[in-house]
Design a protein around this motif. Structure first.
Motif, mmCIF file in Angstrom:
data_model
loop_
_atom_site.group_PDB
_atom_site.id
_atom_site.type_symbol
_atom_site.label_atom_id
_atom_site.label_comp_id
_atom_site.label_asym_id
_atom_site.label_seq_id
_atom_site.Cartn_x
_atom_site.Cartn_y
_atom_site.Cartn_z
ATOM 1 N N VAL A 133 7.534 9.438 16.359
ATOM 2 C CA VAL A 133 8.934 9.583 15.519
ATOM 3 C C VAL A 133 9.548 8.520 15.075
ATOM 4 O O VAL A 133 10.036 8.769 14.032
ATOM 5 C CB VAL A 133 9.613 10.041 16.840
ATOM 6 C CG1 VAL A 133 11.086 10.425 16.596
ATOM 7 C CG2 VAL A 133 9.188 11.329 17.456
ATOM 8 N N LEU A 134 9.436 7.244 15.640
ATOM 9 C CA LEU A 134 10.191 6.076 14.882
ATOM 10 C C LEU A 134 9.330 5.786 13.992
ATOM 11 O O LEU A 134 10.309 5.257 12.637
ATOM 12 C CB LEU A 134 10.224 4.986 15.975
ATOM 13 C CG LEU A 134 11.062 5.375 17.338
ATOM 14 C CD1 LEU A 134 10.897 3.991 18.180
ATOM 15 C CD2 LEU A 134 12.309 5.900 16.985
ATOM 16 N N SER A 135 8.162 5.789 13.726
ATOM 17 C CA SER A 135 7.298 5.320 12.466
ATOM 18 C C SER A 135 7.874 6.250 11.495
ATOM 19 O O SER A 135 7.927 5.910 10.057
ATOM 20 C CB SER A 135 5.976 5.175 12.902
ATOM 21 O OG SER A 135 5.402 6.272 12.153
ATOM 22 N N THR A 136 7.867 7.661 11.459
ATOM 23 C CA THR A 136 8.352 8.629 10.593
ATOM 24 C C THR A 136 9.513 8.375 10.029
ATOM 25 O O THR A 136 9.816 8.296 8.977
ATOM 26 C CB THR A 136 8.073 9.839 11.351
ATOM 27 O OG1 THR A 136 6.855 10.272 11.711
ATOM 28 C CG2 THR A 136 8.323 10.977 10.240
ATOM 29 N N LEU A 137 10.506 8.135 11.240
ATOM 30 C CA LEU A 137 12.057 7.789 10.650
ATOM 31 C C LEU A 137 11.890 6.475 9.728
ATOM 32 O O LEU A 137 12.740 6.554 8.854
ATOM 33 C CB LEU A 137 12.781 7.661 11.858
ATOM 34 C CG LEU A 137 13.148 9.068 12.319
ATOM 35 C CD1 LEU A 137 14.221 8.450 13.597
ATOM 36 C CD2 LEU A 137 14.012 9.756 11.302
ATOM 37 N N ASN A 138 11.115 5.356 10.137
ATOM 38 C CA ASN A 138 11.438 4.174 9.354
ATOM 39 C C ASN A 138 10.707 4.453 7.958
ATOM 40 O O ASN A 138 11.463 3.978 6.864
ATOM 41 C CB ASN A 138 10.370 3.418 10.311
ATOM 42 C CG ASN A 138 10.681 2.075 9.805
ATOM 43 O OD1 ASN A 138 12.064 1.788 9.604
ATOM 44 N ND2 ASN A 138 9.939 1.045 9.802
ATOM 45 N N MET A 139 9.528 5.232 7.859
ATOM 46 C CA MET A 139 9.073 5.432 6.490
ATOM 47 C C MET A 139 10.340 6.341 5.671
ATOM 48 O O MET A 139 10.266 6.128 4.601
ATOM 49 C CB MET A 139 7.830 6.661 6.612
ATOM 50 C CG MET A 139 6.602 5.893 7.020
ATOM 51 S SD MET A 139 5.385 6.833 7.757
ATOM 52 C CE MET A 139 4.691 7.481 6.259
ATOM 53 N N LEU A 140 10.756 6.949 6.200
ATOM 54 C CA LEU A 140 11.905 8.029 5.516
ATOM 55 C C LEU A 140 13.104 7.262 5.179
ATOM 56 O O LEU A 140 13.603 7.303 4.133
ATOM 57 C CB LEU A 140 12.268 9.169 6.546
ATOM 58 C CG LEU A 140 12.937 10.373 5.854
ATOM 59 C CD1 LEU A 140 12.499 11.006 4.813
ATOM 60 C CD2 LEU A 140 13.544 11.349 7.207
ATOM 61 N N GLY A 154 13.587 17.315 6.705
ATOM 62 C CA GLY A 154 14.020 15.729 6.603
ATOM 63 C C GLY A 154 13.526 15.161 5.720
ATOM 64 O O GLY A 154 13.595 13.752 5.511
ATOM 65 N N ILE A 155 12.755 15.639 4.684
ATOM 66 C CA ILE A 155 11.923 14.999 3.562
ATOM 67 C C ILE A 155 12.447 15.372 2.149
ATOM 68 O O ILE A 155 12.208 16.513 1.983
ATOM 69 C CB ILE A 155 10.412 15.004 3.887
ATOM 70 C CG1 ILE A 155 10.040 14.733 4.965
ATOM 71 C CG2 ILE A 155 9.652 14.281 2.661
ATOM 72 C CD1 ILE A 155 9.496 13.476 5.345
ATOM 73 N N SER A 178 18.911 12.479 12.576
ATOM 74 C CA SER A 178 17.967 13.212 11.732
ATOM 75 C C SER A 178 17.313 14.398 12.373
ATOM 76 O O SER A 178 17.397 14.591 13.592
ATOM 77 C CB SER A 178 16.610 12.399 11.335
ATOM 78 O OG SER A 178 15.949 12.020 12.287
ATOM 79 N N ILE A 179 17.565 15.675 11.865
ATOM 80 C CA ILE A 179 17.021 17.050 12.408
ATOM 81 C C ILE A 179 15.999 17.405 11.848
ATOM 82 O O ILE A 179 15.838 17.882 10.443
ATOM 83 C CB ILE A 179 18.191 17.934 12.366
ATOM 84 C CG1 ILE A 179 19.364 17.208 13.093
ATOM 85 C CG2 ILE A 179 17.752 19.326 12.941
ATOM 86 C CD1 ILE A 179 20.623 16.763 12.040
#
Lengths: 184, 456
Positions: free
Chosen positions: B7-14, B68-69, A168-169
Motif C-alpha cells: 500500500v505504502l509503496s503504491t501511494l508513494n509512486m502516486l 486513484g491513478i 486516498s480511496i
C-alpha cells in the motif's frame, strides 16, 4: 460436534502456539481455522475449533489457560460457542483500500471508522502505523455497490482536509496489479 | 489482505513520482466513412467520432478515480487521412483537418492523430494533396497531429518524399511563425511507423487494425528515476545489473497499471483493448524526465560519454519488464528523448552538453528519434531533408522505428529560445551541421531496401 472460537492475547514468546494447540489436541479438538499476529511483542490469535460433543466453551478456556500457565506464559484466553450468523447485509460489495496519513492526532481512527459505520461500510482489515509524529491508517473496506463512489470519496476527502490529513480511496485491484504476479 | 509495503509503496509512486496513465487513445477506423463527396465524408466522420468518443473522457476520469491513478491525456487516432481521403485535393484536405479539429474539441480530447500519409515507396495524388495541405492545415487547427512515413526496412527510403518533407517542414514553420513554428511540433516524419501508437504526434490507426480500439500509453519516467534513487540509498554496492533489474521491475508495475486501466476503459466502452505502449514519455515537469535518469546512474547529464549505453540499457529493461506485464504490447515501447518536452534534456542541450550529433547517435537505441528539437529558422530545406535521410537510414537498417520532429523557428537563430507551451515545453535553438546536402537531396529517387529485408 461443537464449534468454539477461542482468542488468546498477551506477551509473545516461543512455544505459545504449541501450548495452545497441544491442550486442544488432548481434548480431541480439531483446529478449523487459525489466525495470529504480533504487534510490538504482543501475541494475538483467534482460533476456530470443532470439539467433541459434551466439551464446553468453559472447559476449553480452562485447559488452554492451564496449559499456558504451566509454562509460565502470561496470556489471557477466552472461549465462546461459535455463532454461525455473521454480519452480511446481503448486498454486493467491492473491495476498496482507504489510506489516511499525516500528523498523528487523537480520535483519527474513530473519525473515519465513524463515517464507515454510518454508511454501512464494513472494515475487513485495518492497520495503523506510527513513526515519530506521523501516522498511516490502511483500511480495507467492503464498499456496497449502492453507495455513490464520488459522493463517498468527496465526503472522506472533505473530512481529511478539515483535519489536515491526506487520504486516498482506491479499488484494491490496483495494489494487486502492481505488486503481484497474477494467479492463473 | 494487502501488506503495508504494497500500500505504502503504491501511494508513494502516486503522490511523489508521477505514477499515472499517460494516455488512453481511442483508435477509430474511418474506412467506412469514405465517399467521393467531401460533405458526405465529413458528415460520416463527425458522426462516427461523436458516437464512439462521446464518453471517452468521462469514462477515463471515472476509471482513473476508481483506482486513484490519473489518466493524464485522452486522445483519438484515426486511419491515415491520405488513404481514406485519397480522392480529395489540397483544399479539401485542409477542410478535412479543420473538421477533425472540431471533432476533437467536441470530444474533449487534447490531440487527434492520423492526419498523415504512408509514402515509403511512392506517393499517390491523395498523399501529395495531404502533404501540400500541411502548412495551412496545421496552422489553422490546434489539436491535429500529422505523421508522414517516408521509409521502412521493407521498402527502403523514398528520397523524393524526404526532399518534399524538408520543404514542407519549413513552410509549416512559416505558417505558424507567430507561435515559434509550433505547427512543426505536430508533424513527424517516420521510418517504420507502428500502426497502433497511442502517443502523439505519431498516433494513427493502421490499415490492419480493428474498427474501434483502445490503446494505452503507460506512465512516465519519474517513477523509474525515483526507483533508481531509492535503490542507490539501500544498496551499498549498486551495479548496473542492479539498476537494470530496478528499471525492469518498475516497468512491470507501470505497465500493469496501464493495462488494468486501459482494459477497464475498453470494457466500459464495450470496445476491444489493443495494446499497451511501454514508452517512457517525459513532460516538462521536474521529476518527470528521462534525462534525469542519466544523472541518477552517474552521468553529469544526458549527452555525456556513456549516454548511448545508458539509453540502450534503459530501453531494453523497460521492454523486458513491460512485456511480462501486458498481454499485448505495441506502439513504440521504448524511451523518448524529446528535447523541449523534457526539462533535463532541454537543460543539457541548452548548455551544449548534448549536441545534435549525440542525439542522432542515441536515436539508434531509443524508441523514436530526433524529437522536439528547435533549430535555426534559416536552416535550408535540403539540410532538414539530410537530417531526415540520416535518421530514416538508422531506422531502415536497424529494423526499428525512427522519426524526425524538428522545429525550424522562424526569425530565430542559435541561442534564442522557442516557447511552445504546455506539454510541448520550450527549447533553446541548438546549432546543426552547416555542411551542404542540397546536391544529394536533389538527386531524388529511392534508397533501396536493405538486404535483410529479404526474409522470405
Amino acid at each position: 460436534m461443537n464449534r468454539i472460537v477461542i482468542s488468546v492475547i498477551g506477551r509473545d514468546c516461543p512455544g505459545v502456539v504449541y501450548a495452545i494447540t497441544s491442550a486442544l489436541a488432548k481434548e480431541k479438538c480439531n483446529v478449523e481455522q487459525l489466525s495470529q499476529t504480533i504487534l510490538k511483542g504482543q501475541f494475538a490469535s483467534i482460533v476456530i475449533i470443532s470439539a467433541p460433543e459434551g466439551v464446553t466453551d468453559e472447559q476449553i478456556q480452562r485447559v488452554v489457560s492451564l496449559s499456558l500457565e504451566s509454562r509460565s506464559m502470561d496470556l489471557t484466553v477466552s472461549a465462546r460457542y461459535f455463532e454461525t450468523a455473521t454480519f452480511d447485509s446481503g448486498e454486493e460489495t467491492e473491495p476498496f483500500v482507504v489510506t489516511v496519513n499525516g500528523s498523528d492526532q487523537a480520535e483519527i481512527i474513530a473519525m473515519f471508522s465513524g463515517i464507515f459505520a454510518e454508511q454501512q461500510v464494513n472494515i475487513e482489515n485495518l492497520k495503523a502505523l506510527r513513526s515519530n509524529d506521523d501516522c498511516v491508517l490502511v483500511f480495507e473496506v467492503a464498499l456496497p455497490m449502492s453507495i455513490n463512489r464520488n459522493a463517498f470519496r468527496q465526503m472522506l476527502q472533505a473530512k481529511a482536509r478539515n483535519v489536515g490529513l491526506s487520504i486516498s480511496i482506491q479499488h484494491e485491484n490496483i495494489f494487486e496489479a502492481i505488486h503481484r504476479v497474477p494467479i492463473v | 489482505m494487502l501488506t503495508e509495503r504494497e500500500v505504502l509503496s503504491t501511494l508513494n509512486m502516486l503522490r511523489n513520482e508521477h505514477l499515472d496513465v499517460r494516455t488512453v487513445t481511442l483508435g477509430i477506423s474511418l474506412f467506412d466513412c469514405v465517399s467521393h463527396d467531401f460533405d458526405v465524408f465529413s458528415y460520416k466522420v463527425r458522426a462516427k467520432i461523436a458516437k464512439y468518443a462521446a464518453h471517452l473522457v468521462e469514462t477515463c476520469n471515472e476509471v482513473g478515480a476508481r483506482y486513484g491513478i490519473p489518466v493524464v491525456n485522452k486522445r483519438i487516432s484515426i486511419s491515415p487521412m491520405a488513404v481514406v481521403g485519397a480522392g480529395f485535393n489540397r483544399d479539401q484536405m485542409v477542410r478535412a483537418c479543420q473538421m477533425l479539429d472540431e471533432a476533437a474539441k467536441d470530444a474533449g480530447v487534447d490531440f487527434l492523430g492520423g492526419f498523415g500519409a504512408l509514402v515509403e515507396k511512392g506517393m499517390t495524388p491523395g498523399d501529395i494533396a495531404l502533404i501540400e495541405a500541411l502548412p495551412e492545415a496545421l496552422a489553422t487547427t490546434d489539436r491535429i497531429c500529422s505523421s508522414i512515413n517516408v521509409a521502412s526496412s521493407k521498402a527502403g527510403i523514398n528520397m523524393d518524399a524526404v526532399a518534399l518533407m524538408g520543404r514542407q517542414i519549413l513552410k509549416v514553420a512559416d505558417a505558424t511563425s507567430d507561435r515559434d513554428g509550433i505547427g512543426c511540433a505536430k508533424l513527424v516524419v517516420f521510418a517504420n511507423i507502428p500502426q497502433d501508437v497511442p502517443f502523439m504526434a505519431g498516433a494513427y490507426l493502421g490499415i490492419g487494425e480493428p474498427d474501434v480500439v483502445i490503446n494505452v500509453g503507460v506512465s512516465g519516467p519519474g517513477v523509474v528515476k525515483k526507483a533508481i534513487d531509492r535503490a542507490k540509498e539501500t544498496h551499498s554496492q549498486l551495479t548496473l545489473s542492479d539498476v537494470a533489474e530496478v528499471i525492469k521491475s518498475t516497468a512491470y508495475k507501470v505497465t500493469r497499471v496501464g493495462e488494468l486501466i486501459g482494459k477497464e476503459v475498453a470494457d466500459r466502452m464495450n470496445l476491444p483493448f489493443g495494446v499497451a505502449d511501454l514508452s517512457l514519455a517525459p513532460t516538462p515537469a521536474v521529476g518527470d524526465s528521462v534525462g534525469e535518469i542519466f544523472q541518477s546512474v552517474g552521468l553529469s547529464s544526458i549527452g555525456a560519454p556513456g549516454s548511448t549505453a545508458v539509453l540502450a540499457m534503459l530501453n531494453d529493461a523497460v521492454k523486458k519488464g513491460g512485456v511480462f506485464a501486458s498481454s499485448h504490447v505495441g506502439g513504440l515501447s521504448g524511451a523518448f528523448i524529446p528535447v523541449s518536452e523534457d526539462s533535463s534534456i532541454e537543460a543539457a542541450a541548452n548548455c551544449g552538453a548534448l549536441t545534435m550529433e549525440k542525439l542522432e547517435a542515441m536515436t539508434s537505441v531509443c524508441s523514436v528519434g530526433l524529437d522536439m528539437i528547435a533549430i535555426p529558422g534559416d536552416t535550408p530545406a535540403s539540410t532538414i531533408s539530410g537530417l531526415i535521410a540520416d535518421e530514416m537510414a538508422i531506422g531502415m537498417i536497424n529494423t526499428k522505428t525512427t522519426a524526425v520532429r524538428v522545429i525550424p523557428v522562424p526569425g530565430k537563430g542559435v541561442g534564442d529560445t522557442a516557447v511552445f507551451g504546455g506539454l510541448l515545453g520550450k527549447a533553446k535553438i541548438i546549432p546543426i551541421h552547416t555542411g551542404d546536402a542540397s546536391a544529394f537531396i536533389s538527386l531524388g529517387g529511392r534508397i533501396p531496401a536493405p538486404i535483410h529485408s529479404l526474409k522470405n
